[in-house]
Motif scaffolding. Structure first.
Motif, PDB file in Angstrom:
ATOM      1  N   GLY A   1      80.737  70.423  25.917  1.00 57.20           N
ATOM      2  CA  GLY A   1      81.186  70.672  27.278  1.00 57.20           C
ATOM      3  C   GLY A   1      81.475  69.389  28.019  1.00 57.20           C
ATOM      4  O   GLY A   1      82.209  68.524  27.546  1.00 57.20           O
ATOM      5  N   VAL A   2      80.848  69.231  29.189  1.00 57.43           N
ATOM      6  CA  VAL A   2      81.073  68.036  29.989  1.00 57.43           C
ATOM      7  C   VAL A   2      80.446  66.823  29.318  1.00 57.43           C
ATOM      8  O   VAL A   2      79.585  66.942  28.457  1.00 57.43           O
ATOM      9  CB  VAL A   2      80.486  68.207  31.407  1.00 57.43           C
ATOM     10  CG1 VAL A   2      81.148  69.358  32.120  1.00 57.43           C
ATOM     11  CG2 VAL A   2      78.975  68.426  31.346  1.00 57.43           C
ATOM     12  N   THR A   3      80.861  65.657  29.732  1.00 58.02           N
ATOM     13  CA  THR A   3      80.329  64.430  29.153  1.00 58.02           C
ATOM     14  C   THR A   3      78.942  64.142  29.697  1.00 58.02           C
ATOM     15  O   THR A   3      78.533  64.655  30.736  1.00 58.02           O
ATOM     16  CB  THR A   3      81.251  63.254  29.484  1.00 58.02           C
ATOM     17  OG1 THR A   3      81.254  63.064  30.916  1.00 58.02           O
ATOM     18  CG2 THR A   3      82.658  63.511  28.999  1.00 58.02           C
ATOM     19  N   LEU A   4      78.231  63.301  28.986  1.00 55.91           N
ATOM     20  CA  LEU A   4      76.906  62.879  29.455  1.00 55.91           C
ATOM     21  C   LEU A   4      77.017  62.182  30.800  1.00 55.91           C
ATOM     22  O   LEU A   4      76.134  62.296  31.647  1.00 55.91           O
ATOM     23  CB  LEU A   4      76.259  61.948  28.428  1.00 55.91           C
ATOM     24  CG  LEU A   4      75.492  62.619  27.289  1.00 55.91           C
ATOM     25  CD1 LEU A   4      75.014  61.570  26.302  1.00 55.91           C
ATOM     26  CD2 LEU A   4      74.316  63.411  27.824  1.00 55.91           C
ATOM     27  N   ALA A   5      78.108  61.453  31.004  1.00 57.17           N
ATOM     28  CA  ALA A   5      78.295  60.752  32.281  1.00 57.17           C
ATOM     29  C   ALA A   5      78.279  61.742  33.442  1.00 57.17           C
ATOM     30  O   ALA A   5      77.692  61.481  34.496  1.00 57.17           O
ATOM     31  CB  ALA A   5      79.607  59.965  32.266  1.00 57.17           C
ATOM     32  N   ASN A   6      78.918  62.904  33.258  1.00 59.41           N
ATOM     33  CA  ASN A   6      78.915  63.928  34.301  1.00 59.41           C
ATOM     34  C   ASN A   6      77.522  64.480  34.540  1.00 59.41           C
ATOM     35  O   ASN A   6      77.122  64.745  35.669  1.00 59.41           O
ATOM     36  CB  ASN A   6      79.855  65.081  33.919  1.00 59.41           C
ATOM     37  CG  ASN A   6      81.285  64.834  34.362  1.00 59.41           C
ATOM     38  OD1 ASN A   6      81.512  64.298  35.434  1.00 59.41           O
ATOM     39  ND2 ASN A   6      82.235  65.194  33.525  1.00 59.41           N
ATOM     40  N   ILE A   7      76.774  64.664  33.459  1.00 54.74           N
ATOM     41  CA  ILE A   7      75.400  65.163  33.591  1.00 54.74           C
ATOM     42  C   ILE A   7      74.554  64.174  34.379  1.00 54.74           C
ATOM     43  O   ILE A   7      73.846  64.538  35.319  1.00 54.74           O
ATOM     44  CB  ILE A   7      74.785  65.420  32.193  1.00 54.74           C
ATOM     45  CG1 ILE A   7      75.498  66.596  31.513  1.00 54.74           C
ATOM     46  CG2 ILE A   7      73.288  65.697  32.312  1.00 54.74           C
ATOM     47  CD1 ILE A   7      75.037  66.852  30.102  1.00 54.74           C
TER      48      ILE A   7
ATOM     49  N   ALA B   1      74.816  63.093  10.250  1.00 53.84           N
ATOM     50  CA  ALA B   1      75.847  62.969  11.281  1.00 53.84           C
ATOM     51  C   ALA B   1      76.887  61.915  10.880  1.00 53.84           C
ATOM     52  O   ALA B   1      76.571  60.951  10.170  1.00 53.84           O
ATOM     53  CB  ALA B   1      75.212  62.601  12.610  1.00 53.84           C
ATOM     54  N   ASP B   2      78.120  62.125  11.354  1.00 56.17           N
ATOM     55  CA  ASP B   2      79.159  61.146  11.048  1.00 56.17           C
ATOM     56  C   ASP B   2      78.997  59.910  11.935  1.00 56.17           C
ATOM     57  O   ASP B   2      78.121  59.852  12.792  1.00 56.17           O
ATOM     58  CB  ASP B   2      80.552  61.754  11.210  1.00 56.17           C
ATOM     59  CG  ASP B   2      80.817  62.287  12.617  1.00 56.17           C
ATOM     60  OD1 ASP B   2      80.280  61.718  13.586  1.00 56.17           O
ATOM     61  OD2 ASP B   2      81.559  63.267  12.743  1.00 56.17           O
ATOM     62  N   GLU B   3      79.849  58.923  11.711  1.00 53.55           N
ATOM     63  CA  GLU B   3      79.721  57.638  12.412  1.00 53.55           C
ATOM     64  C   GLU B   3      79.829  57.799  13.925  1.00 53.55           C
ATOM     65  O   GLU B   3      79.079  57.180  14.685  1.00 53.55           O
ATOM     66  CB  GLU B   3      80.808  56.686  11.909  1.00 53.55           C
ATOM     67  CG  GLU B   3      80.706  55.285  12.505  1.00 53.55           C
ATOM     68  CD  GLU B   3      81.750  54.343  11.938  1.00 53.55           C
ATOM     69  OE1 GLU B   3      81.911  53.240  12.471  1.00 53.55           O
ATOM     70  OE2 GLU B   3      82.407  54.725  10.942  1.00 53.55           O
TER      71      GLU B   3
ATOM     72  N   ALA C   1      76.822  56.964  16.652  1.00 50.80           N
ATOM     73  CA  ALA C   1      77.041  56.068  17.792  1.00 50.80           C
ATOM     74  C   ALA C   1      76.703  56.772  19.095  1.00 50.80           C
ATOM     75  O   ALA C   1      76.122  56.177  20.013  1.00 50.80           O
ATOM     76  CB  ALA C   1      78.487  55.580  17.807  1.00 50.80           C
ATOM     77  N   MET C   2      77.044  58.058  19.176  1.00 51.36           N
ATOM     78  CA  MET C   2      76.742  58.855  20.358  1.00 51.36           C
ATOM     79  C   MET C   2      75.239  58.965  20.570  1.00 51.36           C
ATOM     80  O   MET C   2      74.731  58.807  21.684  1.00 51.36           O
ATOM     81  CB  MET C   2      77.352  60.253  20.189  1.00 51.36           C
ATOM     82  CG  MET C   2      77.161  61.163  21.369  1.00 51.36           C
ATOM     83  SD  MET C   2      78.213  60.686  22.733  1.00 51.36           S
ATOM     84  CE  MET C   2      77.847  62.013  23.870  1.00 51.36           C
ATOM     85  N   ALA C   3      74.502  59.234  19.496  1.00 47.33           N
ATOM     86  CA  ALA C   3      73.050  59.364  19.590  1.00 47.33           C
ATOM     87  C   ALA C   3      72.402  58.058  20.031  1.00 47.33           C
ATOM     88  O   ALA C   3      71.504  58.043  20.880  1.00 47.33           O
ATOM     89  CB  ALA C   3      72.484  59.816  18.246  1.00 47.33           C
TER      90      ALA C   3
END
Length: 336
Positions: free
Chosen positions: A245-251, A271-273, A277-279
């Motif tokens: 859904g929305v980005t973490l920045a929005n949260i 998980a892929d690359e 990186a997201m984690a």
């Protein structure tokens, strides 16, 4: 159209045209489009049945970015029959006490102790060998609006459980209740939660409201208002995040969350690359903002070790503990 591929390409083009639409003032809107297709073979079939088959196909890709078109398959007929069965019996779920309230422990990775619990439920229907899990009936409840009655049941059961523990002198644990985002359209939503907690003599700090990320960016103002009211009233606030859904920045910008529960696709050892990186970025940001991270659906000790190494503080899932009744969990906590 002569083939599924030809129709799929056409629908994907339509989806792209819709998502790239801009107003006269060049205002763009973030839309998540999906299509479910049922190729009509029997023209005598009731229109409602055709629609239901297309809806089943659509549910397979709803909320996804990588795939937006799905064609109905005959072996999905069982799904339709299950949904019809649930809709015919759901009114009896609460009247006859068929919905059983359970708790899923959340374990602290630092000490291995149960730190909180997630409100869950199973639907025990007579003449069925196995109870229905939330993952089975919630999509049906969301589609037909029965989800609001289920949410009320879940929250009130959490209040009843905490009140029972207080009366018995059992150590209290925060209970996390996932509620439908649509409830936040109600301007009096937080007030109703306060009244229910007060009715059972439960302090709001023992109740954590969990939201699910949404792709509706225009819904964020309502979430922000309600989130601030929840924290002001003393309730905890977390978000279940699955990168759909929305980005973490929005949260972080709009919601005064104290924690984020992360779906397995992001933190998984496989998980892929991009997901890795997201984690890693999520862990770094949450540390800086003093927001805790919990991993959802942890199945193995290897996964538990992985998320601990990543920097997560909590975990829930089969690797931690099975679903338990409130009495079973209270006994476990008292003995630990």
């Amino acid at each position: 159209y002569k083939s599924e591929g030809e129709l799929k390409n056409r629908l994907e083009l339509i989806g792209e045209q819709i998502t790239s639409f801009q107003t006269e003032t060049r205002q763009a809107y973030t839309l998540l489009i999906s299509f479910g297709v049922y190729p009509v073979e029997d023209r005598t079939m009731p229109l409602r049945d055709m629609y239901n088959r297309a809806a089943v196909a659509k549910s397979r890709v709803k909320g996804r970015y990588d795939e937006i078109v799905s064609f109905y398959r005959p072996d999905w007929q069982k799904t339709l029959e299950e949904e019809d069965f649930m809709e015919r019996h759901m009114q009896q779920a609460f009247k006859k006490g068929q919905m059983h309230f359970l708790l899923e422990p959340i374990v602290g990775l630092a000490d291995g102790k149960t730190s909180a619990a997630i409100a869950r439920a199973e639907w025990h229907i007579p003449d069925r060998k196995e109870p229905l899990k939330m993952e089975q009936f919630l999509p049906v409840f969301r589609k037909n609006g029965f989800i609001f009655q289920f949410d009320r049941f879940l929250f009130e059961s959490a209040c009843q459980t905490l009140a029972g523990w207080q009366k018995a002198g059992t150590p209290l644990l925060p209970l996390v209740v996932n509620l439908s985002n649509e409830l936040f359209y109600d301007a009096h939503f937080v007030q109703r939660l306060e009244q229910k907690a007060a009715l059972y003599g439960v302090e709001p700090r023992w109740l954590v409201v969990e939201l699910t990320e949404t792709s509706q960016t225009d819904f964020l103002p309502q979430l922000e208002r309600a989130g601030q009211e929840l924290r002001k009233a003393g309730f905890g606030l977390t978000v279940r995040y699955a990168w759909k859904g929305v980005t973490l920045a929005n949260i972080f910008q709009h919601l005064p969350v104290e924690g984020i529960k992360v779906a397995s696709g992001i933190w998984s050892p496989q998980a892929d690359e991009k997901q890795r990186a997201m984690a890693q970025a999520m862990v770094a940001i949450c540390r800086q903002l003093n927001i805790f991270l919990a991993a959802d659906d942890v199945k193995t000790p290897e996964e538990q070790a992985h998320i601990k190494q990543l920097g997560f503080q909590y975990a829930a899932g089969a690797a931690e503990a099975p679903l338990q009744t409130p009495d079973e969990l209270a006994k476990h906590v008292a003995q630990s």
